[in-house]
Design an enzyme around this catalytic site. Structure first.
Site, PDB file in Angstrom:
ATOM      1  N   CYS A   1       0.482  -0.975  -0.018  1.00 51.23           N
ATOM      2  CA  CYS A   1       0.643  -0.366  -0.148  1.00 51.23           C
ATOM      3  C   CYS A   1       1.249   1.362   0.471  1.00 51.23           C
ATOM      4  O   CYS A   1       2.167   1.190   0.092  1.00 51.23           O
ATOM      5  CB  CYS A   1      -0.891  -0.184   1.049  1.00 51.23           C
ATOM      6  SG  CYS A   1      -0.578   0.035   2.995  1.00 51.23           S
TER       7      CYS A   1
ATOM      8  N   HIS B   1      -4.161   7.921   4.568  1.00 51.44           N
ATOM      9  CA  HIS B   1      -4.471   7.259   4.212  1.00 51.44           C
ATOM     10  C   HIS B   1      -6.412   6.328   4.347  1.00 51.44           C
ATOM     11  O   HIS B   1      -6.793   6.449   5.029  1.00 51.44           O
ATOM     12  CB  HIS B   1      -4.043   5.973   4.849  1.00 51.44           C
ATOM     13  CG  HIS B   1      -4.227   4.640   4.340  1.00 51.44           C
ATOM     14  ND1 HIS B   1      -4.507   3.775   5.070  1.00 51.44           N
ATOM     15  CD2 HIS B   1      -2.803   4.143   4.199  1.00 51.44           C
ATOM     16  CE1 HIS B   1      -4.586   2.698   3.615  1.00 51.44           C
ATOM     17  NE2 HIS B   1      -2.781   2.619   4.154  1.00 51.44           N
TER      18      HIS B   1
END
Length: 703
Positions: free
Chosen positions: A25, A624
């Site tokens: 990620c 995020h």
């Protein structure tokens, strides 16, 4: 160096043959391993460039890299022994269905993934209400303090009538505990994939005044120490019980509701599911909960409570020592959640609880170990650990929350736990001996559920014995950690070498040839014209931004609307432990993420789940969107910007489909992290309330 980093990480996870797949990620490498038992976590955390490592269930393992994750990922893929079937997949080749199917298959094969899922279910059912429980515990402590000072009578004793003013204050904490079953039912139903409001409504039936009225005039029966009334309904026995503060029944109800929902969705066409799935689920679950699930939950909780009460009655001395020594192993497994339910049941049935006092010895031993780490971090000039331990200690001493200390520090450094256990033993021993000397049949007790922090000490009886015990536990752990260090000698030597090298590099940059050259005039020929012109346009802006950053505080605006969540409550140990840096989080109410200030897009993930921004003034910010949403592979995300784009305050970065994220079962909590906090002064986030886009979320002081 890059090749060595990649190779060392692969070696640490057990070699290329142990890698089933690899994704990444915005900040982490996400390994799916063949056998997680082959991982050498200490070796991985010692690799230059690795910020931390996080083991997970189902042979999953995460390595925290930070902004360089893409480069490290590419380096791993380029290694010669990463090929064929063991080759890592790209940043999202596994779709949601395959990932879930793989995890389910591991559980069926007898792995422990289902155990992790069970405890995750418990945790996610309680975690969202921790704030309300914490707030209620402070009201309880205030009432207890007023009673101790004889300002009011014994507020929690049977038959006591308070003045209306104090009675109103008393309602401020009762509202949370009376309706706790509804909160748990909502969270648990949502976690299990059912409509949370249907779960709420099913549990609400058992809490209606009319439900209790069904048992009026019927002689109650005592079962496991609990008064219940059995009433015939259409010839079937209905157990009528006051379900206030109960948590076992809503948890069991939600687990069954999830199965019912899945079954109904399979047999009902999608076009009719919105109408008939909730109705049929309620038709099945309301009678089942009232007649079967609810009573089972009550009796199971009462049986566990009676077992613990019997142990405590047999020997309060042994009980006071065993509980603090057991909690350090129970909390990481999630086993403390059922015990919290027993505490609530004790208060409801006995009028007091005898578990929270010894539990306080564990909490303060945990906080003492964190304080020891903080002292050493300051002494060793360990800026990252100082920041982590400061936040964890504040969360512990003021909120009674041990998870930031546990996951952010203690479980990462194995030398801490033995010292922490000694602190637990000392605190428990003080309680046990003190109970014998004072003749306390039930040890230290409290009349209400509270978080064991400095602010809730007045809620315990006797206060003096409790205070001596928790401070004994705290300082024992603290001094043992300070005296022996939390790192091994090898780890300490490696840390000091890396720290000294970083400090030397920073010092060299201040007197680098580039800076000397910039201070001296030089002749630029025609071949230098274009680069010089470009430099001339950039340099003044950079200098101005730097000068501003040195003089005034910088402000990071909220990138989306929603409820502010402290970083310590983010359901991810990397963010909650402060590994990536300080910041805040938002549980979104909208569906669009905006730029929190003017600057440049440094990294826009194509999956839309994360953005790295460099704001004017030099702040590096990570946004995020949700937790583990990288696994969606961009489904439900519409990215509006790309790498290198200039952005202003309020520029849309991405829109997302809430239903896609919720259906996949991922948390929507969105952390906003300051990645280069060490370059600035104090980072002060907003920690509560609701915010709108462009409202202030984080203030960063100049260094």
């Amino acid at each position: 160096m890059a090749d060595n980093t990649a190779a060392d990480i692969v070696k640490g996870v057990g070699g290329s043959s142990n890698i089933e797949s690899l994704t990444h990620c915005a900040t982490r490498l996400r390994f799916q391993l063949v056998d997680a038992g082959k991982v050498d976590q200490n070796a991985i955390e010692a690799v230059p460039g690795v910020m931390g490592a996080v083991p997970q269930a189902g042979n999953r393992f995460q390595v925290v890299i930070g902004g360089a994750v893409q480069s490290v990922y590419n380096d791993i893929k380029a290694l010669p022994d990463i090929d064929g079937g063991a080759a890592p997949s790209g940043g999202g080749e596994d779709d949601i269905a395959s990932i879930k199917e793989r995890e389910r298959s591991k559980g069926v094969r007898g792995k422990v993934a289902w155990i992790d899922s069970f405890f995750e279910f418990l945790s996610d059912s309680f975690r969202p209400v921790l704030g309300a429980l914490l707030g209620a515990s402070f009201f309880i402590t205030f009432m207890a303090l007023m009673a101790t000072l004889d300002v009011i009578p014994d507020w929690n004793a049977p038959g006591v009538t308070l003045d209306p003013s104090w009675a109103f204050i008393n309602l401020m904490w009762q509202c949370v505990f009376i309706f706790l079953p509804l909160m748990v039912a909502y969270n648990a139903s949502k976690k299990i994939g059912a409509d949370p409001w249907v779960g709420f409504a099913i549990m609400a039936v058992l809490m209606l005044p009319g439900f209790l009225a069904l048992g009026e005039g019927v002689e109650p029966t005592v079962v496991f120490g609990v008064d219940v009334t059995i009433v015939p309904i259409f010839g079937f026995p209905l157990t009528v019980f006051d379900y206030s503060s109960q948590v076992f029944p809503p948890l069991l109800m939600a687990a069954v509701l999830g199965l019912v929902y899945k079954g109904l969705r399979k047999i009902i066409t999608p076009n009719l599911q919105l109408i008939f799935v909730p109705f049929l689920a309620m038709l099945v679950m309301i009678p089942m909960t009232a007649f079967i699930i609810g009573p089972i939950g009550v009796y199971a909780g009462a049986a566990l409570a009676n077992l613990l009460a019997a142990i405590n009655s047999f020997s309060p001395f042994i009980f006071a020592i065993v509980i603090p020594l057991a909690y350090p192993f129970m909390v990481p497994l999630g086993l403390h959640w059922p015990i919290n339910a027993v505490m609530l049941l004790n208060i409801q049935t006995l009028g007091y609880d005898f578990i929270q006092g010894p539990m306080g010895a564990w909490n303060f031993a945990c906080f003492g170990a964190t304080a020891g780490v903080l002292v050493l971090a300051i002494r060793h000039r360990d800026h990252q650990m100082r920041q982590t331990s400061t936040g964890a200690l504040a969360a512990g001493l003021l909120g009674g929350i041990s998870e930031p200390s546990l996951y952010g520090i203690h479980l990462r450094f194995k030398r801490i736990y033995p010292r922490l256990l000694v602190g637990c033993f000392v605190g428990g021993l003080i309680i046990g001996v003190g109970s014998l000397v004072l003749g306390l049949e039930n040890g230290i007790t409290t009349q209400a559920f509270v978080f064991t922090s400095l602010l809730t000490i007045p809620a315990f009886n006797p206060i003096g014995l409790y205070a001596i015990a928790i401070f004994g536990a705290f300082f024992t752990s603290m001094f043992l950690v300070i005296g022996s260090n939390f790192r091994t000698p090898e780890q300490q030597a490696e840390f000091e070498a890396a720290r000294d090298a970083a400090e030397a590099e920073a010092a060299a940059e201040k007197v680098s040839p580039a800076s000397v050259e910039a201070a001296e005039p030089r002749v630029i020929d025609a071949s230098d014209a274009a680069p010089a012109a470009a430099a001339a346009t950039v340099a003044p802006a950079t200098a101005t931004a730097t000068a501003v950053a040195e003089r005034v505080a910088l402000d990071i605006a909220a990138p989306l609307a929603g409820r502010v969540v402290p970083l310590t409550e983010v359901p991810d140990p990397v963010f909650a432990g402060g590994v990536m840096g300080p910041g805040a989080a938002i549980e979104p109410s909208g569906d669009t993420v905006y730029s929190p200030g003017a600057g440049t897009v440094a990294a826009a993930q194509p999956t839309g789940h994360a953005f790295g921004l460099v704001l004017d003034g030099g702040l590096e910010v990570l946004i995020h969107v949700g937790i583990d949403t990288v696994n969606l592979n961009g489904e439900g995300f519409d990215v509006k910007v790309k790498n290198g784009d200039r952005i202003e305050l309020g520029t849309p970065l991405v829109t997302f489909d809430r239903s896609v994220i919720e259906k996949a079962g991922y948390s929507m909590v969105t952390p906003v992290i300051v990645l280069n906090a060490d370059d600035f002064g104090e980072v002060t986030p907003v920690t509560e309330g609701t915010v709108e886009p462009e409202a202030s979320l984080i203030t960063v002081d100049p260094k």
